[in-house]
Design an enzyme around this catalytic site. Structure first.
Site, PDB file in Angstrom:
ATOM      1  N   CYS A 168      -2.696 -48.858  -1.475  1.00 38.23           N
ATOM      2  CA  CYS A 168      -2.176 -48.520  -0.147  1.00 38.23           C
ATOM      3  C   CYS A 168      -3.177 -47.640   0.604  1.00 38.23           C
ATOM      4  O   CYS A 168      -3.703 -46.681   0.028  1.00 38.23           O
ATOM      5  CB  CYS A 168      -0.878 -47.729  -0.256  1.00 38.23           C
ATOM      6  SG  CYS A 168       0.489 -48.621  -0.977  1.00 38.23           S
ATOM      7  N   CYS A 227      -0.175 -53.345  -4.236  1.00 38.75           N
ATOM      8  CA  CYS A 227      -0.888 -52.093  -4.484  1.00 38.75           C
ATOM      9  C   CYS A 227      -0.992 -51.847  -5.997  1.00 38.75           C
ATOM     10  O   CYS A 227       0.008 -51.894  -6.720  1.00 38.75           O
ATOM     11  CB  CYS A 227      -0.167 -50.928  -3.818  1.00 38.75           C
ATOM     12  SG  CYS A 227      -0.838 -49.312  -4.277  1.00 38.75           S
ATOM     13  N   GLY A 243       1.531 -47.603  29.132  1.00 33.54           N
ATOM     14  CA  GLY A 243       0.292 -48.359  28.956  1.00 33.54           C
ATOM     15  C   GLY A 243      -0.783 -48.074  29.980  1.00 33.54           C
ATOM     16  O   GLY A 243      -1.922 -48.508  29.825  1.00 33.54           O
ATOM     17  N   CYS A 282       2.231 -44.308  -0.624  1.00 37.33           N
ATOM     18  CA  CYS A 282       1.897 -44.707  -1.982  1.00 37.33           C
ATOM     19  C   CYS A 282       2.394 -43.660  -2.994  1.00 37.33           C
ATOM     20  O   CYS A 282       2.982 -43.993  -4.023  1.00 37.33           O
ATOM     21  CB  CYS A 282       0.388 -44.892  -2.104  1.00 37.33           C
ATOM     22  SG  CYS A 282      -0.129 -45.816  -3.560  1.00 37.33           S
ATOM     23  N   CYS A 300       1.150 -48.412  -6.783  1.00 38.76           N
ATOM     24  CA  CYS A 300       2.599 -48.281  -6.594  1.00 38.76           C
ATOM     25  C   CYS A 300       3.321 -49.623  -6.543  1.00 38.76           C
ATOM     26  O   CYS A 300       4.542 -49.666  -6.485  1.00 38.76           O
ATOM     27  CB  CYS A 300       2.901 -47.485  -5.329  1.00 38.76           C
ATOM     28  SG  CYS A 300       2.666 -48.446  -3.820  1.00 38.76           S
TER      29      CYS A 300
END
Ligand SMILES: Nc1ncnc2c1ncn2[C@@H]1O[C@H](COP(=O)(O)OP(=O)(O)O)[C@@H](O)[C@H]1O
Ligand SMILES: [Mg+2]
Ligand SMILES: [Zn+2]
Lengths: 284, 260
Positions: A265, A240, A31, A271, A243
């Protein structure tokens, strides 16, 4: 090796060594933003030069590269970066998350879980999480050194006071390994939980400000919140349209001049896989 | 010896140079719990330099600032590690700047300005932070309806009161103030001074207040330091110093106020 008149992966070996040292330091201090000396890339900064430099420093001839922008492999930005490495490093490229050894990304983390050995490289426009309230670099450095992160919650406070909830939905601040405050780059907060304890190595490159930071595999990544306003990800009423996925990040797209719209998606690879599986099922 | 027998702040021979020139030289005094110390003197006499040295923001070239901590005994604030010093600055001490822009975050709401110190010391419950901010707005006589407004939209007097609330929310023991009434209208000044007087009494605050305005210290300060060219030329109880000044410079200062 020399590819098309360029040094392998475009950058000279000395620059790559410098970047690798920076990356090693970044991995050692999860970080923490490590500064590096910038090398001019043949693209404007908006194209993700920070991510490209990181990828150039770590990529080898056997790597398989996937590049996504907003979750899709076929946007101009993603295509040009993929071509850049295909040309300068001669590496194989893929759109399939599970086949890639390196995924360079802008704005998303793939929906398919990453596995050990994979590296996710983020393009970062603004690396400093404290910048919005503290313009002085000397002061933000001191705040990181002393873990003085109170002002990050000031921002969330303002969100709740203004919107009645934490409205920040992209580039949502996180604390890494219980220590450094980090900007995850403009991914949706939907993706934040994927950063936590991820088996893949996550590297972040900021080209304009010349910083690299990292989240090593299996590292704790905590999204900031309040006890009475816990962290929450986006959710949708629908699945979605292509899909049927109910667990992925959805983009709203306009499908006609009359303003018809549907939700699909944002991760095109995810997808397409699901669509293929569906049609296979239907055929059987 | 228990803490009550000791001053909260003991200042010993504090000296700070800018180049060859001493902006403040050999200043010593004790500050007791609940006591308001006024520092007066004309512009350039070293008041702000002294205050900066006292409030851990400017390292003196010589001398010490000894602080009686809540639990750890007496410390020289410049011997502390920076992290400890900055923690004290956010918890035990407050600082009210002459210019509210230096003491407030102009880009965030009044509520966030007050809540910041709480969040800086670990408060993580929005509702409680908001309640504390509301309570403090009330105490400094700012209407609750302004809690989500930015201080930019506030009058000068309100901005100063917000600065005070922002400092007092963590219940500090000492508040340092640099010309807190400077630039305010007389009637606004009077209201601010009344408020300060009440808060000091209720919260048993210790205060070091720097001003060139003798009327301010007359109202607020228990004791006075009179500074001239970086040195304290006279010190004592406020009424004594103002009513019966001993040093010619103090006499001049008092008489020029009377003439004004
Ligand atoms: N940062 C600085 N650099 C150089 N000289 C300074 C600085 N700050 C203050 N001084 C000088 O120190 C003296 C005391 O200033 P100051 O403490 O601001 O006085 P006051 O607050 O009483 O007006 C003045 O001569 C001033 O010019
Ligand atoms: Mg001054
Ligand atoms: Zn889909």
């Amino acid at each position: 090796m020399n590819t098309g008149g360029y040094n392998f992966a475009y950058l000279d070996e000395q620059t790559k060594r410098m970047l690798r040292r920076t990356i090693l330091k970044a991995v050692a201090i999860p970080g923490y933003q490590v500064p590096f000396g910038d090398r001019e890339m043949p693209m404007p900064h908006g194209w993700g030069t920070g991510g490209i430099q990181v990828t150039a420093a770590i990529i080898g001839p056997d790597d398989v590269l996937k590049v996504i922008d907003q979750g899709a492999d076929d946007t101009t930005n993603a295509v040009s970066i993929r071509k850049f490495f295909a040309k300068t490093a001669g590496v194989a490229t893929t759109t399939r998350t599970e086949d890639a050894t390196i995924v360079q990304t802008r704005h998303r983390i793939p929906e398919k879980p990453l596995h050990e050995g994979q590296i996710l490289v983020y393009q970062v426009p603004i690396p400093e999480p404290l910048r919005w309230l503290e313009p002085r670099e000397t002061e933000t450095r001191k705040m990181h050194a002393l873990s003085e992160y109170g002002i990050m919650h000031v921002r969330l406070y303002e969100d709740i006071a203004t919107h009645g909830r934490i409205a920040t939905s992209y580039d949502y601040p996180v604390q890494v390994n219980d220590r450094y405050m980090m900007r995850p780059s403009p991914i949706p907060k939907f993706d934040n939980p994927k950063m936590d304890m991820n088996p893949a190595l996550q590297l972040f490159g900021a080209g304009r400000e010349k910083r690299i930071y990292a989240v090593p595999p299996y590292t704790k990544v905590k999204s900031l919140d309040f006890d009475d306003y816990p962290f929450e990800v986006q959710s949708w009423d629908q699945s979605c349209a292509l899909c049927g996925a109910g667990d992925s990040f959805l983009d709203e797209i306009i499908t006609s001049d009359r303003g018809d719209r549907m939700f699909v998606c944002s991760d095109s690879d995810y997808c397409q896989d699901r669509q293929a599986a569906r049609s296979k099922e239907a055929a059987e | 010896m228990s803490a009550v027998d000791q001053p909260l702040l003991r200042v010993e021979s504090l000296t700070r140079y800018f180049g060859a020139r001493a902006a403040c030289r050999d200043v010593s005094f004790d500050l007791w719990p609940g006591e308001v110390m006024g520092v007066v003197g004309e512009s350039g006499s070293g008041k702000t330099t002294l205050l900066n040295c006292l409030s851990a923001r400017l390292r003196p070239d010589a001398g010490r600032v000894l602080y009686q901590t809540r639990h750890e005994g007496v410390v020289d604030i410049y011997d502390l590690r920076e992290a400890e010093r900055r923690l004290l600055m956010r918890t035990d001490w407050g600082l009210v700047h002459q210019n509210p822009r230096d003491g407030l975050r102009m880009g965030v709401s009044a509520g966030a300005n007050i809540g910041e110190r709480l969040m800086a010391v670990g408060a993580r419950h929005y509702g409680e932070i908001r309640d504390a901010a509301s309570a403090w707005l009330g105490r400094v006589e700012i209407d609750l309806s302004r809690i989500d407004d930015r201080p930019r939209a506030f009058s000068g007097g309100m901005q100063q009161r917000l600065q005070i609330a922002r400092n007092l929310v963590t219940a500090p023991r000492i508040v340092f103030m640099d010309e807190p009434t400077g630039g305010l209208d007389v009637s606004v000044q009077a209201r601010l001074l009344d408020l300060l007087r009440e808060l000091v009494r209720e919260l048993h605050l210790s205060v070091v207040i720097v001003t060139h305005d003798l009327a301010v210290v007359r109202l607020l300060a228990h004791r006075l330091l009179v500074m001239r060219q970086g040195e304290v030329v006279e010190a004592g109880l406020t009424d004594q110093v103002l009513d019966d000044p001993q040093h010619p410079y103090t006499q001049l200062l008092v008489s020029s106020v009377l003439q004004a």
